[in-house]
Design a protein around this motif. Structure first.
Motif, short mmCIF file in Angstrom:
data_model
loop_
_atom_site.label_atom_id
_atom_site.label_comp_id
_atom_site.label_asym_id
_atom_site.label_seq_id
_atom_site.Cartn_x
_atom_site.Cartn_y
_atom_site.Cartn_z
N HIS A 155 -7.01 -22.15 4.09
CA HIS A 155 -6.10 -22.84 3.16
C HIS A 155 -5.01 -23.60 3.92
O HIS A 155 -4.52 -24.62 3.44
CB HIS A 155 -5.43 -21.84 2.22
CG HIS A 155 -6.39 -21.17 1.28
ND1 HIS A 155 -7.11 -21.86 0.34
CD2 HIS A 155 -6.77 -19.87 1.15
CE1 HIS A 155 -7.88 -21.02 -0.35
NE2 HIS A 155 -7.69 -19.81 0.14
N ILE A 156 -4.64 -23.07 5.07
CA ILE A 156 -3.62 -23.74 5.89
C ILE A 156 -4.22 -25.00 6.52
O ILE A 156 -3.56 -26.02 6.67
CB ILE A 156 -3.13 -22.80 7.02
CG1 ILE A 156 -2.56 -21.50 6.44
CG2 ILE A 156 -2.12 -23.50 7.93
CD1 ILE A 156 -1.16 -21.59 5.93
N ALA A 189 1.66 -25.17 8.07
CA ALA A 189 2.31 -24.73 9.30
C ALA A 189 3.83 -24.72 9.12
O ALA A 189 4.52 -23.82 9.59
CB ALA A 189 1.91 -25.64 10.46
N GLY A 190 4.32 -25.73 8.39
CA GLY A 190 5.76 -25.79 8.14
C GLY A 190 6.23 -24.57 7.36
O GLY A 190 7.23 -23.93 7.71
N LEU A 195 8.89 -19.37 6.94
CA LEU A 195 8.90 -17.97 6.51
C LEU A 195 9.15 -17.03 7.68
O LEU A 195 9.86 -16.03 7.54
CB LEU A 195 7.56 -17.62 5.83
CG LEU A 195 7.32 -18.29 4.47
CD1 LEU A 195 5.92 -17.95 3.95
CD2 LEU A 195 8.37 -17.84 3.44
N TYR A 196 8.58 -17.38 8.86
CA TYR A 196 8.84 -16.52 10.02
C TYR A 196 10.29 -16.62 10.46
O TYR A 196 10.89 -15.63 10.86
CB TYR A 196 7.87 -16.83 11.17
CG TYR A 196 6.66 -15.93 11.07
CD1 TYR A 196 6.79 -14.56 11.32
CD2 TYR A 196 5.43 -16.42 10.66
CE1 TYR A 196 5.70 -13.72 11.18
CE2 TYR A 196 4.34 -15.58 10.53
CZ TYR A 196 4.49 -14.23 10.79
OH TYR A 196 3.43 -13.38 10.65
N ALA A 374 0.35 -19.25 3.20
CA ALA A 374 1.35 -18.90 4.20
C ALA A 374 2.14 -17.66 3.79
O ALA A 374 2.40 -16.78 4.61
CB ALA A 374 2.30 -20.09 4.42
N THR A 375 2.49 -17.55 2.50
CA THR A 375 3.22 -16.35 2.07
C THR A 375 2.34 -15.11 2.21
O THR A 375 2.81 -14.05 2.61
CB THR A 375 3.72 -16.44 0.60
OG1 THR A 375 2.58 -16.54 -0.25
CG2 THR A 375 4.61 -17.64 0.38
N ILE A 376 1.04 -15.26 1.93
CA ILE A 376 0.13 -14.12 2.11
C ILE A 376 0.07 -13.72 3.57
O ILE A 376 0.19 -12.53 3.91
CB ILE A 376 -1.29 -14.47 1.60
CG1 ILE A 376 -1.30 -14.63 0.08
CG2 ILE A 376 -2.29 -13.38 2.00
CD1 ILE A 376 -2.66 -15.03 -0.49
#
Lengths: 589, 589
Positions: A155-156, A189-190, A195-196, A374-376
């Motif tokens: 998905h990314i 990626a953004g 999130l990190y 990305a949240t997953i």
């Protein structure tokens, strides 16, 4: 009467004391959890391979039902990552993703799992969850985390591929590298980087800027929501959908129709094992979260009632077209920290999701799937615990083997195989461990009434008297070992006339061990040796009194090992015992 | 070097000391066992659904191979009743009785079972047999005895029917009652009556007539041989074969051709589970007989080497067209009583059977099948143990459930299902039992250093200090129970400030229990309670030292419970402890 009913319907208990203050706390917590749950429910629906609306459907009725039956004041139920992965894996064996049968399988999984949990609660079968040892659960969760994260990479990157095991997931990604969508990649990626940053650095930054720690925590938890809002805005502003960025798309406005799913017996049979595993793993994780939170306020969780509550919640999910749900860790902690006082917070959260489903879904259509992925990824990678591998390796090789097998099985064969492999191995290894208990030959510590291992201590012994201490309950897995070991000990010592079995560490003797004791007694009799017992525990003795072992016993049952030693010493020819120093060369047991 | 090799090839050990006297004893025993084994081997071939010759083939090479590798001096191997029944059941699922595939399946079962036993011996996996608890084995043997006896009724009646479960066996008998052959029935019933007279009354008669007890025993054991000789004579004299009495028929003279069976992978897969069960049950029974006999002469059995020997014997059986073999109870006792000194008796017995196969089979052609059926019935009904049901019911309900399930499963579903059901149930019930260990709150017995259950004794306690004794090793099956129980105990006692876990009965703590202890420590800390340990055993403490539990522990580890109590009493506000009398109303654990 109300008290007895309220054991099964705890809402009758806490509902009576409900007041304006708890209402205020619960409402505040519900608002925060709702905002967190909306993107989560969409993400986990995507992970389960279902259209986004099913995530919302699984986050309404189950929450209300859990609030009525659950014993935890703060557990927040709904779709969770691991159960969603397992749902995708099980439904994928029934039908292709996107087909009506796939959706039906997911809904049937919820009702099957619900019925199993309910039955386990009613028939007090919660002990079945004990089959899942900590290392197996921990290994499974870590491996699932890796598997889930890997499954979201597509998905990314903006590639359409699918697979179940790690190899199946990663191989096609490499083959389709040319299909990468640059917009999706940049966005995904953004969001990942953002999130990190939020998770690892933001709190430091905010605390440095003078924000209180508690408020900082809340902002960190809101990170995914910010990402959702920002990327919806971006996708709408730049029409990213037209540039090949996959969006969540239109979610029909409204609440799910209620009704039992159409039942297909053949499908039910195929789903039985996955449903059982989803139930047990969900239950174990859920109770663990609930216990942790409850102990902070000295509240009590009743595991059997939790089975009923989670069972009812899953049936409710199925009835409202949802997929399997359970208590979520992050969500429950947020609920607790936000000040939830009673399960009413869950009911208010359900109301919040219902309002979202009725009125706000059009705003979610432009949400990029890469944001959800990305949240997953960020959420599940926190489930991966590498340090535990080293810890368990140091502590117990046997537990490590079970854990390693679970991890490797889950990653490279499949989620169900992984768990089943771990459970079977931990059972076999447990039997193996207890099947060869520590057995020591003991002697009297001079000047005391103590008896210790002849190989570790300077102790008094008499050649005619052999005293054996078994450091394990006697049951079917070690009863034959005991027979073999005693036969070997006696065969090597022709001078022995009395064998004393010191039972201070024997917590139970089952029917197999009883037969073995009778056999040992019988064989020793043939060899001209008397069998005595010493330090038999009360409950064990109570049981032995029901049998004729005590009558058949060639020797006596002594209250203490010292009594046995003294009495037998005076009856043997050699008289006074000799001091034996440990040689360090012979290892027993 | 010879010593090390002789561990794996015991013949090198006893062979060196072989002399004329042992030769005489062994030869005498071999003659007697051969006479007994000829009709038995024919009978068990019939029970296994195979032509009679296969019984002889399975009684030559396996005996020689066992003599080379076995550690028992007197165990007599060959076809046995239960393994033959299991062979019939497994081969029957592959092909129809009488077809070449049926015979192939029986031969493959022997090689599979042999390979499994050998592998278990080499990799020291003999502990797998511990999965079979005494009640399961005992129930299975009894049920098999009933099933076997029922399956032989058709031969006594002279009816041709077949079936696997008790219902399948008995129903057609009733339907074909009109087909009863009167000659067969008269002969079969006569042999049955004769054998029962021999078994139950003859020894009394002989002893009354002045024959020594030992000689009387031998005559009783010769009963089946007498019946065989007499009915061969009868069948020949009156040409009973022409009157519809089924005879054994022509057995080709000669020895089996040697060679590995043709291997069919699909068939191997279908036979894997039955082969495993035959291996394990045969091994358990065989070792049990061997141990019993060895202990009478203070000899030693090495179970792992027995696996190797039985494995090699089964491979040898397969290579010479035989079916699964193991140590037989009655046969070994006869061998022992007849004075066998070394395994050479087995080699001489094999020679006797080989001579029979070469020269005497024509004399066996007129042997009525009803005679064999009657010997089988009398032999297997002695395996049925009804009293054990009552004994186990009295001793342990849990063991009784496992046994009853095995018996009912074996009788009414099938032999494999019966065993598997029993094994699974005994595992589940064992986990269930140890998952809810006895947990007692203890207090100090006034004027002593002892600590006892507050509900059974007048003891001293302090409200702030709660001492809990767990009477079980802590492992995955009970670690969560401990968490739940301690959470409940603490939630009900807001005054508690110290919790002492008394570990005198804890023989081991696995990784799951370690995590639970850490969790308990953590949760108690949140609730403002210190966790202490007392009386931790040496080996358990050694392991705990490898972890950081002891650093994280909010309290201390005390050598004795008395030390803990004294130290904590002085540190609490209430000071001197109060005497608590048991109320008898609260039950813990």
């Amino acid at each position: 009467m109300i008290n007895r009913i309220s054991t099964f319907v705890p809402i009758l208990d806490w509902g009576r004391h409900y007041n304006r203050q708890t209402l205020a706390s619960d409402t505040m917590a519900a608002v925060i959890v709702t905002i967190m749950l909306v993107p989560q429910s969409l993400a986990y629906a995507m992970l389960a391979g279902l259209p986004a609306k099913y995530g919302l459907y699984a986050s309404i009725l189950p929450l209300v039902v859990y609030a009525v039956f659950g014993t935890s004041r703060t557990l927040a139920v709904g779709p969770v990552a691991v159960a969603s992965l397992m749902t995708a894996s099980a439904a994928g064996t029934i039908a292709a993703q996107g087909s009506p049968d796939y959706v039906l399988a997911a809904v049937l999984l919820a009702i099957l799992s619900g019925a199993m949990l309910l039955a386990m609660g009613i028939f007090r079968l919660g002990f079945l969850a004990n089959f899942l040892s900590h290392p197996v659960i921990s290994g499974f969760i870590s491996a699932s985390g890796i598997l889930i994260a890997a499954s979201q990479i597509k998905h990314i990157l903006g590639i359409s591929v699918s697979g179940d095991s790690l190899v199946e997931i990663l191989t096609p990604l490499a083959m389709h590298a040319a299909d990468i969508n640059p917009y999706t990649l940049a966005l995904g990626a953004g969001v990942l980087a953002f999130l990190y940053f939020v998770r690892l650095r933001l709190k430091h930054v905010l605390t440095a800027l003078g924000m209180p720690a508690h408020a900082g925590d809340m902002v960190v938890k809101a990170g995914p929501v910010l990402a959702v809002v920002a990327t919806i805005a971006l996708a709408s502003a730049f029409d990213l959908g037209a540039k090949g960025v996959a969006l969540v798309g239109e979610i029909p406005q409204g609440l799910p129709a209620l009704g039992f799913p159409q039942v297909d017996p053949a499908m039910l049979q195929d789903l039985a094992i996955p449903a059982l595993l989803i139930s047990l793993i969900g239950f174990v994780e859920s109770v663990s979260v609930a216990q942790t939170l409850a102990s902070k306020r000295r509240q009590r969780i009743v595991p059997d009632q939790e089975l009923v509550a989670l069972g009812a919640a899953n049936i409710a999910s199925s009835v409202s077209s949802g997929f399997p749900v359970t208590g979520g860790f992050a969500r429950s902690v947020v609920n607790f920290d936000a000040g939830a006082q009673t399960p009413a917070a869950g009911i208010f959260t359900a109301a919040g999701i219902a309002v979202t489903a009725l009125f706000f879904t059009p705003y979610l259509a432009a949400l990029p799937q890469a944001t959800l992925a990305a949240t997953i990824i960020v959420a599940v990678l926190s489930l991966v615990d590498v340090k535990v591998l080293r810890r368990i390796w140091t502590y117990s090789k046997i537990d490590f083997i079970a854990m390693a097998a679970t991890i490797l099985g889950t990653l490279f064969i499949g989620v169900e195989t992984g768990v089943v492999l771990g459970v079977v191995l931990s059972l076999v290894l447990h039997l193996y461990r207890t099947s060869t208990p520590h057995i020591a030959i003991v002697g009297n510590v001079p000047g005391s009434e103590h008896f210790r291992n002849v190989e570790r201590h300077d102790v008094l012994t008499v050649p005619e008297i052999l005293t054996v201490r078994v450091d394990e309950s006697l049951y079917f897995a070690n009863s034959r070992f005991l027979e073999d070991r005693i036969a070997a000990l006696v065969a090597a010592r022709p001078e022995v006339r009395h064998l004393v079995l010191m039972c201070s560490a024997v917590n139970a003797i089952d029917a197999s061990a009883l037969e073995s004791l009778e056999e040992i007694n019988h064989r020793l009799k043939d060899a001209g040796i008397m069998l005595h017992l010493s330090e038999v525990k009360g409950p064990v003795m109570d049981r032995l009194r029901k049998t004729d072992l005590l009558e058949q016993l060639t020797g006596k049952v002594f209250l203490s090992q010292y009594d046995a030693f003294r009495a037998l010493c005076t009856s043997t020819a050699s008289g006074a015992p000799d001091l034996i120093r440990p040689t360090g060369s012979i290892v027993v047991g």
